[in-house]
Design a protein around this motif. Structure first.
Motif, short mmCIF file in Angstrom:
data_model
loop_
_atom_site.label_atom_id
_atom_site.label_comp_id
_atom_site.label_asym_id
_atom_site.label_seq_id
_atom_site.Cartn_x
_atom_site.Cartn_y
_atom_site.Cartn_z
N SER A 51 0.81 -1.22 0.00
CA SER A 51 0.00 0.00 0.00
C SER A 51 0.85 1.28 0.00
CB SER A 51 -0.94 0.01 1.20
OG SER A 51 -0.23 -0.17 2.39
N GLY A 52 2.17 1.13 -0.05
CA GLY A 52 3.04 2.30 -0.14
C GLY A 52 3.31 3.00 1.17
N LEU A 53 3.05 2.32 2.28
CA LEU A 53 3.36 2.91 3.59
C LEU A 53 4.82 2.72 3.94
CD1 LEU A 53 0.33 1.70 5.77
CD2 LEU A 53 0.68 3.93 4.72
N LYS A 76 -1.02 4.93 -5.59
CA LYS A 76 -1.81 4.93 -4.35
C LYS A 76 -3.28 5.27 -4.62
CE LYS A 76 1.82 6.07 -1.02
NZ LYS A 76 2.32 7.10 -0.10
N ALA B 230 -1.49 6.00 9.13
CA ALA B 230 -1.36 5.00 8.06
C ALA B 230 -2.27 5.36 6.89
CB ALA B 230 -1.72 3.62 8.59
N LEU B 233 -0.91 8.40 5.03
CA LEU B 233 0.26 8.06 4.21
C LEU B 233 -0.12 7.18 3.03
CD1 LEU B 233 3.00 7.44 6.93
CD2 LEU B 233 2.51 9.52 5.64
N ALA B 234 -1.23 6.45 3.16
CA ALA B 234 -1.67 5.60 2.04
C ALA B 234 -2.40 6.41 0.98
CB ALA B 234 -2.57 4.50 2.57
N ALA B 235 -2.81 7.63 1.33
CA ALA B 235 -3.53 8.47 0.37
C ALA B 235 -2.56 9.02 -0.68
CB ALA B 235 -4.22 9.62 1.11
N PRO B 236 -3.09 9.36 -1.85
CA PRO B 236 -2.21 9.86 -2.92
C PRO B 236 -1.81 11.32 -2.71
CG PRO B 236 -4.47 9.78 -3.69
CD PRO B 236 -4.48 9.24 -2.30
N ARG B 239 4.11 13.15 1.42
CA ARG B 239 4.28 13.07 2.87
C ARG B 239 4.50 14.45 3.48
NH1 ARG B 239 6.25 7.16 4.54
NH2 ARG B 239 4.73 6.17 3.19
#
Lengths: 312, 391
Positions: A51-53, A76, B230, B233-236, B239
């Protein structure tokens, strides 16, 4: 069918501990894929990389053709993540939670509000849309947690142990929602250490232990892979034993034994030969008072593959 | 940037709903500024002279004591009344006419010229301890001045054989030297002073600002603790948008709270903040420095609770050192210089420079100093928090 998710050789270490070691699998559109393993097997670490974490130490993940990395916003956007721990804001209402995360995925205006309504309907929270989520029961919070993952219509939905700590009623509602979603064409990656959930939901299952995929396939493929057979027990009377020659001639039957009132049949796939099996008994003059089918489950497969139980 | 604002708006809604930010950011400083001003506001009025009345009982009537009385009266800093004897002066204290009096006994001048150290008696009203203490300081300062001057006089007279002239006596008995050693206004003569109302309003605004901005940057740690990080951070989104969102919220909360405090203390308490543009620049710089420092604290901490505790300690130390409760280090070079390692002191100094009809540009040196805090701590916080988000 199109591969929505391809995972190839994922590796992740934390200092000297190798949490994930060469994990590879793929998921098709509309397919529900289970990652089954005990706690600490590497499921959540794998999901964090998918999931790209979390950045992987090796290997690649692609979702709908886009490579996943911690900085890859394009990939994502295809993923809906439902983390193991509740990831909602207790002081926001159900609809505010959904709207906030929807905006992070670029949704706005009418599209967003309509989709919020739809998702609230799917997770059964329409009536409570304006209540703060801290006032919800544990099951309702879990359903809202899933709803957030669904909001932007992801092509891949990742559910990390979504039923942990949930009452049976809510658990069933969650499982029904997942079945419905995969029926709508969404690819679902479902991690669990509950064997029954994997068997009920998943088209294919990968058994993971100590950071590695031990086996992968449909339930039947996994069962046959380890040599386990279905067992049919027919209770009755009359000439039960006279049916043995006919039963042995059925395709997939690997063994038959009989007593005066019971017939035990070992077969590759009991459900597919059950009508012929019953016909063979009655044709031979036997009477049937009861039938039980025992299919080897994934727990047995896991035990066979790893030498330990799933809940260890 | 859109995502950062979405995160900031979400957090702003949560903080307003929570109400604690409103209490810490606006209500607490406003109430405390009001109370401090009520209790301590009369203790000093540095730029407008002291509202103190003194009496002088001169039973000597020599050159030195007459010069003291005349010089004291001419200084213009106090109301001065003469009394013929001690009993009358004591009665004046009893009546509330004066706060304290100086008593020169007969033979005072002669004794000084003879090289002695006669005592100046100071008698004060028990209900006016500050005024009495000031009088005692003046008397002590005058005595020291007399001693050093008469020593020089007798030495010069001995060396030259010249007689002691009345002019010389008058010069050594100038009371303004003694006055200068105690005056509050003179202690920081290189800078302007805020009136008490504005001082306490500004002090409380600066002090609580650090607690208010915490609500933003600590949100990062709360998202980690509550599991929502979490999902962010998983959203497009990038950071840095998450860190930016928290910083924007901190800035907004700080700016809103400070603006409300400035306006409300001006309207309700009569605080005189100075040129609006100068005040705005100081407020923005102050908020940015608070965001930077509290962001740095958040980057050091492992949990919201730990960051809250550490932040509170740092806010109190910086606040006290920066003189938000009372002036620190006046007359003490070391302490005085030490205050300027805090943005609070620069904030207060900048506001003092704006007092009266000063131009907004008077605040620029202080704004520059405060921005230095913001850039250094903010830069460190950004680097550390961004690194933390990657792991």
């Amino acid at each position: 069918m199109t591969d929505i998710l391809t995972v190839n050789g994922l590796v992740k270490s934390f200092d000297d501990f190798v949490a994930v070691n060469g994990v590879s699998f793929s998921i098709d559109e509309g397919e529900t894929f289970g990652l089954l393993g005990p706690n600490g097997a590497g499921k959540t670490t794998s999901i964090s990389m998918i999931s790209g974490l979390l950045e992987s130490d090796g290997g690649e993940v692609h979702v709908a053709g886009d490579r996943v990395a911690t900085s890859s916003t394009k990939a994502k956007a295809h993923i809906g993540l439902v983390p193991q721990d509740l990831a909602i804001y207790p002081d926001l209402t159900a609809s505010e939670n959904l709207s906030f995360f929807g905006r992070l995925y670029g949704m706005t205006g009418d599209d967003l509000s309509k989709r919020v309504d739809q998702v609230l309907e799917v997770v059964g929270l329409s009536e409570r849309r304006d209540d703060l989520s801290k006032e919800f029961s544990g099951g309702m919070k879990r359903r809202l947690n899933i709803g957030v993952g669904l909001l932007h219509k992801p092509r891949l939905l990742i559910l990390d142990e979504p039923t942990v700590g949930v009452d049976p009623q809510s658990r069933n509602a969650i499982l029904e929602s997942v079945e419905q979603l995969s029926g709508e064409g969404m690819a679902v990656l479902y991690t669990t250490h509950y064997m029954e959930e994997a068997e009920r939901l998943c088209d294919r299952v990968a058994i993971i232990d100590e950071g590695q995929i031990q086996a992968e396939g449909t339930r039947r493929e996994l069962v046959s892979m380890v040599g386990e057979k279905d067992k049919v027990t027919i209770a009755g009377g009359g000439a039960l034993s006279s049916s043995i020659p006919a039963i042995e001639g059925l395709a997939g039957v690997t063994g038959v034994s009989a007593t005066e009132q019971q017939l035990d049949v070992l077969a590759e796939d009991a459900s597919s030969i059950l009508p012929q099996l019953l016909a063979a008994v009655t044709d031979a003059g036997g009477s049937i008072s009861g039938v039980e089918v025992f299919e080897p489950n994934l727990e047995a497969v896991f035990l066979h593959l790893t030498g330990k139980a799933l809940r260890d | 940037m859109r995502a950062a604002f979405q995160i900031a708006l979400k957090d702003l809604r949560l903080r307003i709903r929570d109400r604690s930010a409103v209490i810490i950011g606006v209500i607490a400083p406003l109430v405390l500024a009001f109370i401090f001003n009520l209790v301590f506001g009369g203790a000093f009025t540095p730029s407008e002279g002291l509202d103190i009345s003194y009496g002088i009982v001169d039973e000597d009537r020599g050159d030195i004591t007459v010069a003291f009385s005349e010089g004291f009266a001419q200084s213009g800093q106090f109301e001065v009344s003469g009394y013929n004897n001690r009993a009358d002066a004591e009665q004046a204290i009893e009546d509330g006419t004066i706060d304290a009096f100086f008593h020169f006994e007969p033979g005072f001048t002669q004794e000084v010229l003879a090289g002695g150290s006669p005592q100046i008696a100071v008698v004060g009203d028990v209900d006016s301890p500050t005024s009495t203490q000031i009088a005692a300081s003046i008397a002590e300062g005058f005595s020291i001045s007399l001693r050093t001057s008469t020593l020089a006089l007798t030495t010069a007279a001995a060396l030259s054989g010249s007689p002691i002239t009345p002019d010389f006596i008058a010069s050594v008995s100038d009371p303004t030297a003694a006055l200068g050693s105690f005056s509050i206004a003179d202690l920081s003569a290189d800078t302007k002073q805020l009136d008490p109302t504005t001082y306490f309003a500004a002090g409380m605004a600066a002090f609580f600002l650090f607690f208010t901005v915490q609500y933003g940057v600590l949100g990062l740690l709360e998202e980690e603790r509550d599991g929502t990080m979490a999902r962010l951070l998983a959203a497009p989104i990038s950071r840095s948008a998450v860190v930016s969102g928290k910083a924007i919220l901190s800035f907004l909360l700080g700016l809103i709270a400070t603006t409300i405090l400035i306006v409300s203390t001006a309207l309700l308490m009569g605080a005189e903040w100075g040129h609006p543009l100068g005040v705005a620049l100081l407020a923005i710089a102050g908020v940015l420095s608070a965001v930077g420092i509290m962001g740095f604290v958040a980057a050091l901490a492992k949990s919201p609770e730990g960051a809250g505790n550490l932040g509170a300690i740092i806010a109190v130390i910086l606040g006290m050192l920066g003189g938000v409760f009372f002036p620190i280090g006046q007359g003490d070079d070391f302490l005085s210089n030490l205050t300027f390692i805090t943005p609070h002191a620069w904030f207060m100094r900048g506001l003092a420079q704006l007092s009266g009809d000063a131009s907004w540009t008077e605040a620029l040196p202080a704004v520059g100093a405060i921005m230095l805090f913001a850039v250094v701590t903010g830069g460190a916080a950004w680097t550390m928090l961004s690194r933390r988000m990657r792991t």
